[in-house]
Scaffold this motif. Structure first.
Motif, short mmCIF file in Angstrom:
data_model
loop_
_atom_site.label_atom_id
_atom_site.label_comp_id
_atom_site.label_asym_id
_atom_site.label_seq_id
_atom_site.Cartn_x
_atom_site.Cartn_y
_atom_site.Cartn_z
N LEU A 37 46.24 -16.13 75.29
CA LEU A 37 46.25 -14.80 74.68
C LEU A 37 44.96 -14.06 75.01
O LEU A 37 44.97 -12.88 75.38
N GLY A 38 43.84 -14.75 74.86
CA GLY A 38 42.54 -14.13 75.13
C GLY A 38 42.42 -13.67 76.58
O GLY A 38 41.94 -12.56 76.85
N ARG A 39 42.87 -14.50 77.51
CA ARG A 39 42.79 -14.12 78.93
C ARG A 39 43.68 -12.92 79.24
O ARG A 39 43.28 -12.02 79.99
N VAL A 40 44.87 -12.91 78.69
CA VAL A 40 45.78 -11.79 78.97
C VAL A 40 45.22 -10.50 78.37
O VAL A 40 45.28 -9.44 79.00
N ILE A 41 44.65 -10.60 77.19
CA ILE A 41 44.08 -9.40 76.56
C ILE A 41 42.92 -8.87 77.40
O ILE A 41 42.81 -7.67 77.65
N GLU A 42 42.06 -9.76 77.88
CA GLU A 42 40.94 -9.32 78.72
C GLU A 42 41.44 -8.71 80.03
O GLU A 42 40.92 -7.69 80.47
N ALA B 96 33.40 -7.91 71.90
CA ALA B 96 33.19 -8.59 70.61
C ALA B 96 34.32 -8.26 69.63
O ALA B 96 34.78 -9.13 68.89
N ALA B 97 34.78 -7.01 69.64
CA ALA B 97 35.88 -6.61 68.74
C ALA B 97 37.18 -7.28 69.16
O ALA B 97 37.97 -7.71 68.31
N ARG B 98 37.41 -7.39 70.48
CA ARG B 98 38.63 -8.06 70.95
C ARG B 98 38.61 -9.55 70.58
O ARG B 98 39.63 -10.10 70.14
N THR C 113 40.45 -13.91 66.84
CA THR C 113 40.08 -14.88 65.80
C THR C 113 40.85 -14.62 64.51
O THR C 113 41.25 -15.55 63.81
N LEU C 114 41.09 -13.36 64.21
CA LEU C 114 41.80 -13.00 62.98
C LEU C 114 43.31 -13.20 63.09
O LEU C 114 43.95 -13.61 62.12
N VAL C 115 43.91 -12.89 64.24
CA VAL C 115 45.37 -12.95 64.32
C VAL C 115 45.93 -14.31 64.71
O VAL C 115 47.04 -14.65 64.31
N ALA C 116 45.19 -15.09 65.49
CA ALA C 116 45.72 -16.38 65.95
C ALA C 116 46.16 -17.29 64.81
O ALA C 116 47.22 -17.92 64.91
#
Length: 191
Positions: free
Chosen positions: A96-101, A169-171, A176-179
């Motif tokens: 998820l983190g990689r796709v968002i970035e 940092a916000a992403r 961290t909040l949604v996972a």
């Protein structure tokens, strides 16, 4: 019957350079990025660009298709790590983190695609990505980490609502909040 000849190495190289330059130029200048500027940024003649992509819509569709293929490749590599013993929830969160970035830079390209009505023609990569994400979810559900009602559609919803217009940092904080909302543990706490 004649066999199709493989593309020449310079043609493949030029296509790659054009796609990379198009992504950069559209990210920087939006849908108005000119074909001349894209060709110059790629270091190719305008005629070379037009031989590969007769219209800007064709070019933007190819850039979007390349992005989807990269996501599908990443999803399959993530699934392979899970098959080798990694925890599905950890791998899914990292994916998820990689796709968002990646979406941060590809956001402008997607906007250009919408503005031009560009549609990548082949859904095979979308299907590959969806199948790999579905298998990741099932693996996490089997491990007891991912809640039984989580679907591929939920993951796509997360992608579509990610704060790609915010700083890194916000992403990271958003993830961290949604996972935890995907996990069985968080749902038990709700009950």
């Amino acid at each position: 019957m004649t066999q199709a000849r493989a593309p020449r190495a310079d043609a493949v190289r030029n296509r790659r350079k054009i796609l990379a330059a198009a992504g950069e130029q559209i990210t920087a200048h939006g849908p108005g990025a000119g074909m001349d500027e894209i060709a110059a940024a790629a270091g190719v003649a305008v005629g070379t660009l037009y031989r590969h992509f007769p219209t800007k819509t064709d070019l933007v569709a190819a850039v979007v298709a390349e992005y989807v293929a990269r996501v599908a490749d990443d999803a399959e590599a993530t699934l392979a790590r899970v098959a080798a013993g990694a925890r599905a929830m950890d791998e899914l969160t990292a994916f998820l983190g990689r796709v968002i970035e990646a979406s941060v830079t590809d956001r402008a390209v997607k906007a250009a695609a919408q503005a031009l009505g560009a549609q990548p023609g082949d859904r095979a990569d979308e299907d590959r990505a969806g199948a790999a994400v579905a298998a990741l979810i099932r693996a996490g559900q089997t491990e007891g980490d991912i809640h039984p009602d989580v679907t591929v559609g939920d993951i796509y919803l997360l992608f579509s609502t990610a704060p790609t217009d915010q700083p890194p940092a916000a992403r990271a904080r958003w993830l961290t909040l949604v996972a935890p909302g995907l996990t069985s543990q968080a749902r038990r706490a709700e009950s």
